[in-house]
Design an enzyme around this catalytic site. Sequence first.
Site, PDB file in Angstrom:
ATOM      1  N   LYS A 256      -5.269  61.719  45.905  1.00 13.82           N
ATOM      2  CA  LYS A 256      -5.621  60.437  46.499  1.00 13.82           C
ATOM      3  C   LYS A 256      -4.392  59.861  47.192  1.00 13.82           C
ATOM      4  O   LYS A 256      -3.351  59.666  46.568  1.00 13.82           O
ATOM      5  CB  LYS A 256      -6.102  59.471  45.411  1.00 13.82           C
ATOM      6  CG  LYS A 256      -6.266  58.019  45.875  1.00 13.82           C
ATOM      7  CD  LYS A 256      -6.501  57.083  44.688  1.00 13.82           C
ATOM      8  CE  LYS A 256      -6.459  55.621  45.100  1.00 13.82           C
ATOM      9  NZ  LYS A 256      -6.600  54.700  43.946  1.00 13.82           N
ATOM     10  N   ASP A 261      -3.152  49.573  49.009  1.00 15.09           N
ATOM     11  CA  ASP A 261      -4.479  49.158  48.551  1.00 15.09           C
ATOM     12  C   ASP A 261      -4.509  47.662  48.289  1.00 15.09           C
ATOM     13  O   ASP A 261      -4.025  47.177  47.276  1.00 15.09           O
ATOM     14  CB  ASP A 261      -4.862  49.921  47.280  1.00 15.09           C
ATOM     15  CG  ASP A 261      -6.253  49.537  46.789  1.00 15.09           C
ATOM     16  OD1 ASP A 261      -7.051  49.042  47.610  1.00 15.09           O
ATOM     17  OD2 ASP A 261      -6.530  49.748  45.595  1.00 15.09           O
ATOM     18  N   LYS A 268      -7.525  42.182  45.801  1.00 17.14           N
ATOM     19  CA  LYS A 268      -6.822  42.084  44.533  1.00 17.14           C
ATOM     20  C   LYS A 268      -6.110  40.727  44.424  1.00 17.14           C
ATOM     21  O   LYS A 268      -5.815  40.098  45.436  1.00 17.14           O
ATOM     22  CB  LYS A 268      -5.765  43.190  44.432  1.00 17.14           C
ATOM     23  CG  LYS A 268      -6.301  44.604  44.364  1.00 17.14           C
ATOM     24  CD  LYS A 268      -5.151  45.600  44.364  1.00 17.14           C
ATOM     25  CE  LYS A 268      -5.643  47.032  44.292  1.00 17.14           C
ATOM     26  NZ  LYS A 268      -6.235  47.348  42.978  1.00 17.14           N
ATOM     27  N   ASP A 279      -0.235  53.603  45.423  1.00 13.79           N
ATOM     28  CA  ASP A 279      -1.605  54.071  45.261  1.00 13.79           C
ATOM     29  C   ASP A 279      -1.847  55.411  45.956  1.00 13.79           C
ATOM     30  O   ASP A 279      -2.960  55.911  45.952  1.00 13.79           O
ATOM     31  CB  ASP A 279      -2.600  53.019  45.761  1.00 13.79           C
ATOM     32  CG  ASP A 279      -3.903  53.042  44.976  1.00 13.79           C
ATOM     33  OD1 ASP A 279      -3.885  53.520  43.821  1.00 13.79           O
ATOM     34  OD2 ASP A 279      -4.929  52.595  45.513  1.00 13.79           O
ATOM     35  N   GLU A 340     -11.949  52.361  45.638  1.00 14.25           N
ATOM     36  CA  GLU A 340     -11.965  53.151  46.872  1.00 14.25           C
ATOM     37  C   GLU A 340     -11.449  54.573  46.697  1.00 14.25           C
ATOM     38  O   GLU A 340     -11.815  55.478  47.443  1.00 14.25           O
ATOM     39  CB  GLU A 340     -11.143  52.438  47.951  1.00 14.25           C
ATOM     40  CG  GLU A 340      -9.643  52.661  47.913  1.00 14.25           C
ATOM     41  CD  GLU A 340      -8.957  52.168  46.648  1.00 14.25           C
ATOM     42  OE1 GLU A 340      -7.917  52.738  46.287  1.00 14.25           O
ATOM     43  OE2 GLU A 340      -9.460  51.218  46.013  1.00 14.25           O
ATOM     44  N   ARG A 342     -11.955  56.891  44.528  1.00  9.60           N
ATOM     45  CA  ARG A 342     -12.978  57.888  44.206  1.00  9.60           C
ATOM     46  C   ARG A 342     -13.805  58.252  45.432  1.00  9.60           C
ATOM     47  O   ARG A 342     -14.309  59.371  45.526  1.00  9.60           O
ATOM     48  CB  ARG A 342     -13.860  57.368  43.068  1.00  9.60           C
ATOM     49  CG  ARG A 342     -14.652  56.111  43.388  1.00  9.60           C
ATOM     50  CD  ARG A 342     -15.122  55.369  42.144  1.00  9.60           C
ATOM     51  NE  ARG A 342     -14.009  54.726  41.465  1.00  9.60           N
ATOM     52  CZ  ARG A 342     -14.133  54.033  40.338  1.00  9.60           C
ATOM     53  NH1 ARG A 342     -15.325  53.883  39.773  1.00  9.60           N
ATOM     54  NH2 ARG A 342     -13.079  53.478  39.772  1.00  9.60           N
TER      55      ARG A 342
END
Length: 491
Positions: A256, A261, A268, A279, A340, A342
């Site tokens: 990933k 993010d 967030k 991330d 996101e 996944r």
Amino acid sequence: MTEILAPTFIPLDIELLGDAEGRVVVLSEGGERMDKGARRINRLTRGALARLIASDAFAKAEVGDAMEVAWPTGMAAEAVQVVRIDRKMGLNEARKVGGAIGKAARGKDVLVLAGSLRHTAEIALGAMLRAYDFTDHKTPGDDAAKTGSLTFAVANAEVMKAQEAGLTAVAEGVFFARDLVNEPANVLTTTEFAARLQALEALGLQVEVLDEPELEKLGMGALLGVGQGSESPSKVVVMQWNGGVKGAAPLALVGKGVVFDTGGISIKPAAGMEDMTMDMGGAGTVAGVMKTLALRNAPANVVGLVGLVENMPDGRAQRPGDVVRSMKGDTIEVINTDAEGRLVLADVLWYAQERFKPAAMVDLATLTGAVVIGLGHENAGVFSNDDAFCKAFLKAAEHEGEGAWRMPLGKGYADQLKSRVADVKNVGGRPGGAVTAAEFLRRFVKGETPWAHLDIAGVALRSDDTPLAPKGATGWFVRSLDRLVRDGWEG
């Protein structure tokens, strides 16, 4: 790239110890026993070394603890560092001993009196890893030009010299992963990330960059949906190392790579958001493993694939309630745009299987806060559909001292992902959040493919020092996955 403080191995010449500059390191288990190097230093310092080793403080020290005599009488060295050892210590303790050496080594000339001590290679590796220091964005000081040196005086210098390249290859891969994770997002955009991976072609890797038009043709709607609110274009980078039997199925590593993010429309909280530069930790680890394999000319077939996106809130950004279609063909209801990673992995996992038919597959991601709640910062969560493959990975992680804990999977968790309007939704609620995320990913793993999902959210970036790394990026699982390949899961 942070420069490696690579070790050199030389025979011990005790007559030169008095003239050694920088730091001289003595490895001691306490008591009256001293090897010839330590005895020489004790004479030069008029018994100061023996007094330190006989002290109550040293008697209470644990393996890897260090003390020192500064500016010792009779020597040119600025310090004699004494590190507590146990001659029966294991690999992880040996690396910790090396970490104590490396912590004070950067910018210094360090001479380690290792003699015939077992696990010298692991001590050297620990020293290299702990000497890491990410300073790319700091104004250089007066001593910036001095990188220092790391020299081991050993009884078997020729044997140890043969291991130098392999040790450095592992450290180079870990450092590459750490550098990527430590970079700020305004520097490490998706385009810059892809360029750094393309540069690995110089080491013999085959590297391809798939841009948005190609991803659209492939049907990667899940991945593209994540990045559609960002000015940075989404990409998939494929790195192939074909050092094994020609035509043999590879081990696939999938990472990933969310370079930043915000959470997207499901934004967030501001507190701590600056850490979301990490991330892309899964992609960084994959990149580090691929670099190590190339540097050590691994006799294996391994393909690394990373999905690079940025998750931003914008007029074009994906919304909660949107439905996207994955490359597999499944439709996904996006309940939360902050889940996101996944979505990115779903398409890259499917692409890896469709194109490469891997012998086994591992995905890595800073995927869930839930795994941090469950396991803290000492272990990553491990989820797998194959007991033998999972056992092999856990064995490799234990060998390298990188915490990993197997977590459950099951239909009850998968049922939490049922959607009213699509084939599946991307979150299953608060209960078992790390497990439902893994179940979402398992949906995109073909049944016959051995697979492990590594949730590294709690271990990829640390706010405290560890024995082998300063605070910041750790490079967690570069060594474990390299070990997995060494142990035979190369396809």
